[in-house]
Design a protein around this motif. Structure first.
Motif, PDB file in Angstrom:
ATOM      1  N   GLU A 139      23.328 -38.899  52.437  1.00 23.64           N
ATOM      2  CA  GLU A 139      24.144 -37.709  52.712  1.00 23.64           C
ATOM      3  C   GLU A 139      25.355 -37.633  51.781  1.00 23.64           C
ATOM      4  N   TYR A 140      25.810 -38.783  51.257  1.00 24.86           N
ATOM      5  CA  TYR A 140      26.771 -38.760  50.152  1.00 24.86           C
ATOM      6  C   TYR A 140      25.988 -38.344  48.909  1.00 24.86           C
ATOM      7  N   GLN A 141      26.451 -37.481  48.052  1.00 25.07           N
ATOM      8  CA  GLN A 141      27.731 -36.829  48.069  1.00 25.07           C
ATOM      9  C   GLN A 141      27.647 -35.379  48.542  1.00 25.07           C
ATOM     10  N   GLY A 142      26.484 -34.808  48.582  1.00 21.38           N
ATOM     11  CA  GLY A 142      26.377 -33.378  48.765  1.00 21.38           C
ATOM     12  C   GLY A 142      26.652 -32.833  50.147  1.00 21.38           C
ATOM     13  N   TYR A 143      26.772 -33.693  51.173  1.00 23.51           N
ATOM     14  CA  TYR A 143      26.895 -33.176  52.532  1.00 23.51           C
ATOM     15  C   TYR A 143      28.024 -33.814  53.320  1.00 23.51           C
ATOM     16  N   VAL A 144      29.040 -34.289  52.601  1.00 16.72           N
ATOM     17  CA  VAL A 144      30.263 -34.751  53.259  1.00 16.72           C
ATOM     18  C   VAL A 144      30.961 -33.552  53.890  1.00 16.72           C
ATOM     19  N   ASN A 145      31.600 -33.770  55.035  1.00 20.07           N
ATOM     20  CA  ASN A 145      32.324 -32.725  55.762  1.00 20.07           C
ATOM     21  C   ASN A 145      31.401 -31.594  56.194  1.00 20.07           C
ATOM     22  N   SER A 146      30.185 -31.972  56.596  1.00 23.53           N
ATOM     23  CA  SER A 146      29.223 -30.999  57.105  1.00 23.53           C
ATOM     24  C   SER A 146      28.694 -31.489  58.445  1.00 23.53           C
TER      25      SER A 146
END
Length: 288
Positions: A139-146
């Motif tokens: 999930e790092y890096q494209g979906y942090v804070n999701s």
């Protein structure tokens, strides 16, 4: 459903960092769902375990060696994943491990899927116990804070003791990162405990990032009394882009946890000299 899209920054590292990575190799993983084997691998001095049970896909857990050669904070131990354990022993390709194993979630992690759970009882010869681990995720890096906030929990007698040092935050994608959704992004959370692998700075690790070494600590035990420990990891919101937790062999002891020291690994890599080069990668086959 649209494919997941990840924005990442491509970097050129200094020659020293590249040479160091070239000497490393991915970890060696042996897949097993034998609960006793997994639990006993963790046991160190002053700890006795019993009644170990495993729940999840039979290929989602295992033991590993060669962490030092892969420049990881643990040389050998066990791993629990929300996908296939064998995937942790592969090289960085840009698209990290992502397998929908069709598993159920866990009641311990809301809105979860593909849960892997190891539970056992233990006694300590002292009033304390601790063990060492780190967390990694695709999930790092494209979906942090999701909403795709994969996490794990270490429940001691029902209470989660897997916390970011100095906080009451669970160790999860949204709580340890260098911002998001792209790398480096906005609103970072506890970046001093995060190692970015957004562009394969460590080519022997398939995940987009991982934490530094953490220690879970338990205090107030009655020596010889039986306690329960549950280790669970799962995908959150969907069943793709896997996460993993790596636990150090022999680190589950009756000793208190040492004082955590942040390792500025990401800062060191960026300090080696990088050139920013934005690129967009469409992740084929990873459907939301």
């Amino acid at each position: 459903m649209l494919p997941r899209i990840s924005l990442v920054a491509s970097v050129l590292l200094g020659g020293f960092a590249i040479a160091s990575a070239a000497q490393a190799a991915p970890i060696t993983v042996t897949t097993t769902n034998n609960a006793t084997t997994l639990a006993q691998t963790l046991v160190g001095s002053g700890i006795t375990i019993s009644n170990a049970t495993y729940t999840g896909n039979s290929a989602s857990a295992g033991t590993f060696t060669g962490g030092s050669s892969a420049s990881l904070p643990i040389n050998q131990g066990i791993l629990l994943t929300s996908g296939l354990a064998a995937s942790a022993g592969t090289s960085y390709t840009g698209d990290g491990p992502s397998t929908d194993v069709g598993g159920a979630g866990s009641a311990l992690i809301p809105n979860s899927h593909d849960a892997t759970t190891l539970t056992f009882d233990f006694t300590s010869s002292s009033t304390t116990a601790s063990f060492s681990y780190f967390f990694a995720s695709t999930e790092y890096q494209g979906y942090v804070n999701s909403s795709y906030n994969d996490l794990f929990a270490f429940l001691f007698n029902g209470e989660n003791i897997a916390k970011v040092p100095g906080t009451d935050l669970d160790v999860a994608v949204n709580n340890v990162n260098n911002g998001g959704p792209t790398a480096p992004g906005t609103n970072p959370s506890n970046p001093q405990y995060f190692v970015s692998n957004a562009t394969g700075q460590n080519p022997n690790v398939p995940y987009g990032g991982y934490t530094t070494l953490f220690t879970a600590s338990i205090s107030g035990l009655t020596p010889g009394a039986v306690n329960s420990l549950t280790l669970v990891i799962a995908d959150v919101t969907d069943s793709v882009l896997d996460s993993a937790v790596f636990l150090q062999a022999g680190s589950f002891t009756d000793q208190p946890a040492p004082t955590p020291v942040p390792e500025p690994a990401s800062a060191a890599l960026f300090g080696a000299g990088l050139l920013g080069l934005a690129m967009v990668r469409r992740r084929a086959g990873m459907q939301r």
